[in-house]
Design an enzyme around this catalytic site. Structure first.
Site, PDB file in Angstrom:
ATOM      1  N   ARG A  73       0.623  -1.180  -0.207  1.00 37.49           N
ATOM      2  CA  ARG A  73      -0.102  -0.137   0.028  1.00 37.49           C
ATOM      3  C   ARG A  73       0.921   1.436   0.085  1.00 37.49           C
ATOM      4  O   ARG A  73       2.002   0.501   0.506  1.00 37.49           O
ATOM      5  CB  ARG A  73      -1.222   0.052   1.760  1.00 37.49           C
ATOM      6  CG  ARG A  73      -2.214  -0.734   1.313  1.00 37.49           C
ATOM      7  CD  ARG A  73      -2.865  -0.577   0.353  1.00 37.49           C
ATOM      8  NE  ARG A  73      -4.123  -1.394   0.557  1.00 37.49           N
ATOM      9  CZ  ARG A  73      -4.237  -2.231  -0.535  1.00 37.49           C
ATOM     10  NH1 ARG A  73      -3.401  -2.079  -1.447  1.00 37.49           N
ATOM     11  NH2 ARG A  73      -5.644  -2.865  -0.629  1.00 37.49           N
ATOM     12  N   HIS A  84      -0.394   0.083  -9.861  1.00 36.25           N
ATOM     13  CA  HIS A  84      -1.195  -1.278  -8.868  1.00 36.25           C
ATOM     14  C   HIS A  84      -1.384  -1.954  -9.829  1.00 36.25           C
ATOM     15  O   HIS A  84      -3.097  -1.714 -10.122  1.00 36.25           O
ATOM     16  CB  HIS A  84      -2.014  -0.201  -8.479  1.00 36.25           C
ATOM     17  CG  HIS A  84      -2.897  -1.081  -7.373  1.00 36.25           C
ATOM     18  ND1 HIS A  84      -2.930  -0.558  -6.110  1.00 36.25           N
ATOM     19  CD2 HIS A  84      -2.865  -2.111  -6.497  1.00 36.25           C
ATOM     20  CE1 HIS A  84      -3.665  -1.365  -4.638  1.00 36.25           C
ATOM     21  NE2 HIS A  84      -3.146  -2.549  -5.693  1.00 36.25           N
TER      22      HIS A  84
HETATM   23  P1  NDP Z   1      -1.699 -11.617   5.028  1.00 36.57           P
HETATM   24  O1  NDP Z   1      -2.146 -11.308   6.390  1.00 36.57           O
HETATM   25  O2  NDP Z   1      -2.183 -13.287   4.457  1.00 36.57           O
HETATM   26  O3  NDP Z   1      -0.531 -11.494   5.665  1.00 36.57           O
HETATM   27  C1  NDP Z   1      -0.139  -9.836   6.623  1.00 36.57           C
HETATM   28  C2  NDP Z   1       1.975 -10.041   6.864  1.00 36.57           C
HETATM   29  O4  NDP Z   1       1.469  -9.108   7.372  1.00 36.57           O
HETATM   30  C3  NDP Z   1       1.498 -11.462   8.431  1.00 36.57           C
HETATM   31  O5  NDP Z   1       2.491 -12.069   8.234  1.00 36.57           O
HETATM   32  C4  NDP Z   1       1.393 -10.885   9.523  1.00 36.57           C
HETATM   33  O6  NDP Z   1       2.538 -11.502  10.402  1.00 36.57           O
HETATM   34  C5  NDP Z   1       2.764  -9.621   9.005  1.00 36.57           C
HETATM   35  N1  NDP Z   1       1.995  -8.022   9.701  1.00 36.57           N
HETATM   36  C6  NDP Z   1       1.264  -7.429   9.823  1.00 36.57           C
HETATM   37  N2  NDP Z   1       1.210  -6.621  10.805  1.00 36.57           N
HETATM   38  C7  NDP Z   1       2.585  -6.624  10.893  1.00 36.57           C
HETATM   39  C8  NDP Z   1       3.319  -5.094  12.420  1.00 36.57           C
HETATM   40  N3  NDP Z   1       3.199  -4.788  12.635  1.00 36.57           N
HETATM   41  N4  NDP Z   1       4.311  -6.119  12.140  1.00 36.57           N
HETATM   42  C9  NDP Z   1       5.126  -7.255  11.699  1.00 36.57           C
HETATM   43  N5  NDP Z   1       4.619  -7.688  11.078  1.00 36.57           N
HETATM   44  C10 NDP Z   1       3.113  -7.954  10.522  1.00 36.57           C
HETATM   45  O7  NDP Z   1      -2.187 -10.094   3.921  1.00 36.57           O
HETATM   46  P2  NDP Z   1      -1.535 -10.916   2.302  1.00 36.57           P
HETATM   47  O8  NDP Z   1      -0.455 -11.357   2.027  1.00 36.57           O
HETATM   48  O9  NDP Z   1      -2.684 -11.906   1.214  1.00 36.57           O
HETATM   49  O10 NDP Z   1      -1.587  -9.371   1.839  1.00 36.57           O
HETATM   50  C11 NDP Z   1      -0.501  -8.640   1.942  1.00 36.57           C
HETATM   51  C12 NDP Z   1      -0.860  -7.122   1.528  1.00 36.57           C
HETATM   52  O11 NDP Z   1      -0.654  -7.199  -0.475  1.00 36.57           O
HETATM   53  C13 NDP Z   1      -2.402  -6.349   1.641  1.00 36.57           C
HETATM   54  O12 NDP Z   1      -2.911  -6.308   2.527  1.00 36.57           O
HETATM   55  C14 NDP Z   1      -2.776  -5.749   0.837  1.00 36.57           C
HETATM   56  O13 NDP Z   1      -2.308  -4.076   1.274  1.00 36.57           O
HETATM   57  C15 NDP Z   1      -1.285  -6.129  -0.544  1.00 36.57           C
HETATM   58  N6  NDP Z   1      -2.148  -5.606  -1.875  1.00 36.57           N
HETATM   59  C16 NDP Z   1      -1.708  -5.591  -2.826  1.00 36.57           C
HETATM   60  C17 NDP Z   1      -2.223  -6.264  -3.894  1.00 36.57           C
HETATM   61  C18 NDP Z   1      -1.463  -5.256  -5.282  1.00 36.57           C
HETATM   62  O14 NDP Z   1      -1.958  -5.255  -6.246  1.00 36.57           O
HETATM   63  N7  NDP Z   1      -0.845  -4.445  -4.997  1.00 36.57           N
HETATM   64  C19 NDP Z   1      -3.043  -6.920  -4.613  1.00 36.57           C
HETATM   65  C20 NDP Z   1      -3.196  -7.837  -3.447  1.00 36.57           C
HETATM   66  C21 NDP Z   1      -3.134  -7.011  -1.596  1.00 36.57           C
HETATM   67  P3  NDP Z   1       1.404 -12.897  11.008  1.00 36.57           P
HETATM   68  O15 NDP Z   1       1.719 -13.414  10.474  1.00 36.57           O
HETATM   69  O16 NDP Z   1       2.264 -12.981  12.404  1.00 36.57           O
HETATM   70  O17 NDP Z   1      -0.016 -12.087  11.491  1.00 36.57           O
HETATM   71  C1  OXD Z   2      -5.982  -5.885  -3.248  1.00 34.06           C
HETATM   72  C2  OXD Z   2      -5.232  -4.800  -4.550  1.00 34.06           C
HETATM   73  O1  OXD Z   2      -5.586  -5.731  -1.826  1.00 34.06           O
HETATM   74  O2  OXD Z   2      -5.672  -4.981  -5.031  1.00 34.06           O
HETATM   75  O3  OXD Z   2      -6.049  -7.191  -3.055  1.00 34.06           O
HETATM   76  O4  OXD Z   2      -4.398  -4.259  -3.992  1.00 34.06           O
END
Ligand code: NDP
Ligand code: OXD
Length: 313
Positions: free
Chosen positions: A228, A276
């Site tokens: 993001r 994006h």
């Molecule tokens: P998940 O919820 O599966 O994973 C999030 C990870 O981040 C987990 O490992 C979590 O730790 C870790 N995390 C969260 N908060 C913290 C913190 N404060 N400190 C350290 N680690 C932290 O998310 P996804 O993998 O599915 O997606 C990640 C992001 O990718 C989405 O939120 C979205 O914003 C972005 N995205 C972007 C896209 C694009 O096209 N650019 C498309 C799709 C998604 P823990 O495992 O311990 O909970």
């Molecule tokens: C998502 C994205 O969060 O497209 O899925 O960014």
């Protein structure tokens, strides 16, 4: 009954695909005539302020995206209704494709050799081998864990940083605020796949860039942000790319999207901008995911990929 409330995507196409998959299950969109008490599921992307009004029998909110940061700030989001987010193989594989393309590009000095070609120069520089390069992935969730595994297969050293400890074969795990610095200090290429929460907002900042390892990549460390825009301080990135604190940055997301024409990032040669598009929840694959969620839940199974409202992701 399912209510579709999708903005900035092809709602008609999603409706068509969902109807095909859900058969007799009633699906409506905002303009249809329906009783709001009959709505059991609402499928949203960028919902309007009134989207959730008078939905008294809602069983779940289905979110088209993987990231729910914007949805969670909706002023009228029902607080006691579970949210299902998108987490599916197609999205994961596309994200890993994006990460791999950018890691290998920075590792193999794509722009250096491109510049040499443009100048007809034969500059025999040998990039370090993959096994000397340490890729650090922030966020070892659905997307980060897969990217980590794929990069490991390609031969990179891979470290990951998450909120809770992780045990992924071949990946060195760091967790929690205390282990952020040691994680950064071992990172040549930093990949951000964190959710946007108050804890992770602005994490891609100048102070953190100075902690990255500078030993291996000749132009300095690189960052890749596919999560993001709110994770990054864009002025800091610009400064770091100009003064050599960072060798390169790949940015797929921005604080304001589309990235304003007057952003200084556009003109920086060592900044690789994409609009994006790292990974998308496509109607082709997404409709079967959400149709399955509804069918299974109506058949008494649990909802999957629920957002933890306390953690904010
Ligand atoms: P998940 O919820 O599966 O994973 C999030 C990870 O981040 C987990 O490992 C979590 O730790 C870790 N995390 C969260 N908060 C913290 C913190 N404060 N400190 C350290 N680690 C932290 O998310 P996804 O993998 O599915 O997606 C990640 C992001 O990718 C989405 O939120 C979205 O914003 C972005 N995205 C972007 C896209 C694009 O096209 N650019 C498309 C799709 C998604 P823990 O495992 O311990 O909970
Ligand atoms: C998502 C994205 O969060 O497209 O899925 O960014």
């Amino acid at each position: 009954m399912l209510l579709l409330h999708l903005q900035e995507v092809d709602e008609k196409l999603w409706a068509k695909r969902l109807k095909k998959l859900l058969g007799n299950y009633k699906i409506v969109t905002r303009d249809d005539d329906f009783n709001r008490d009959d709505i059991r599921y609402i499928f949203v992307w960028k919902p309007e302020k009134s989207a959730f009004d008078a939905l008294n029998n809602l069983k779940a909110v289905l979110c088209l995206g993987a990231g729910v940061d914007a949805l969670l700030t909706h002023p009228h989001l029902p607080q006691s209704v579970p949210i299902v987010r998108y987490a599916n193989d197609d999205l994961t594989r596309c994200m890993s494709d994006y990460v791999i393309a950018n890691v290998t590009m920075h590792h193999r000095e794509f722009s250096r050799f491109r510049d040499d070609q443009i100048n007809r120069e034969w500059g025999q520089y040998y990039p370090p081998p993959s096994w000397d390069i340490s890729v650090g992935i922030m966020g070892l969730g659905v997307l980060g864990a897969d990217a980590a595994r794929q990069l490991k297969i390609l031969g990179y050293q891979v470290n990951g940083w998450s909120r809770s400890p992780k045990n992924i074969d071949g990946i060195t795990g760091f967790f929690g605020p205390d282990q952020l610095n040691p994680f950064l200090e071992q990172t040549d290429i930093l990949v951000n796949l964190l959710p946007l929460t108050p804890e992770t907002s602005g994490i891609l900042n100048y102070g953190n860039f100075t902690k990255l390892r500078r030993r291996i990549l000749p132009n300095g460390p690189a960052i890749i942000n596919a999560a993001r825009g709110g994770h990054q301080n864009e002025m800091d990135i610009e400064k770091a790319l100009k003064d050599g604190t960072l060798g390169a940055a790949s940015l797929d997301v921005f604080n304001i999207e589309p990235l304003p024409k007057n952003s200084g990032l556009w003109q920086l040669k060592n900044c690789y901008i994409t609009p994006h598009i790292a990974a998308i929840s496509s109607p082709e694959n997404g409709a079967s995911y959400f149709a399955r969620v509804i069918r299974d839940h109506e058949n008494g199974l649990d909802l999957i990929n629920l957002v933890d409202m306390d953690c904010g992701y």
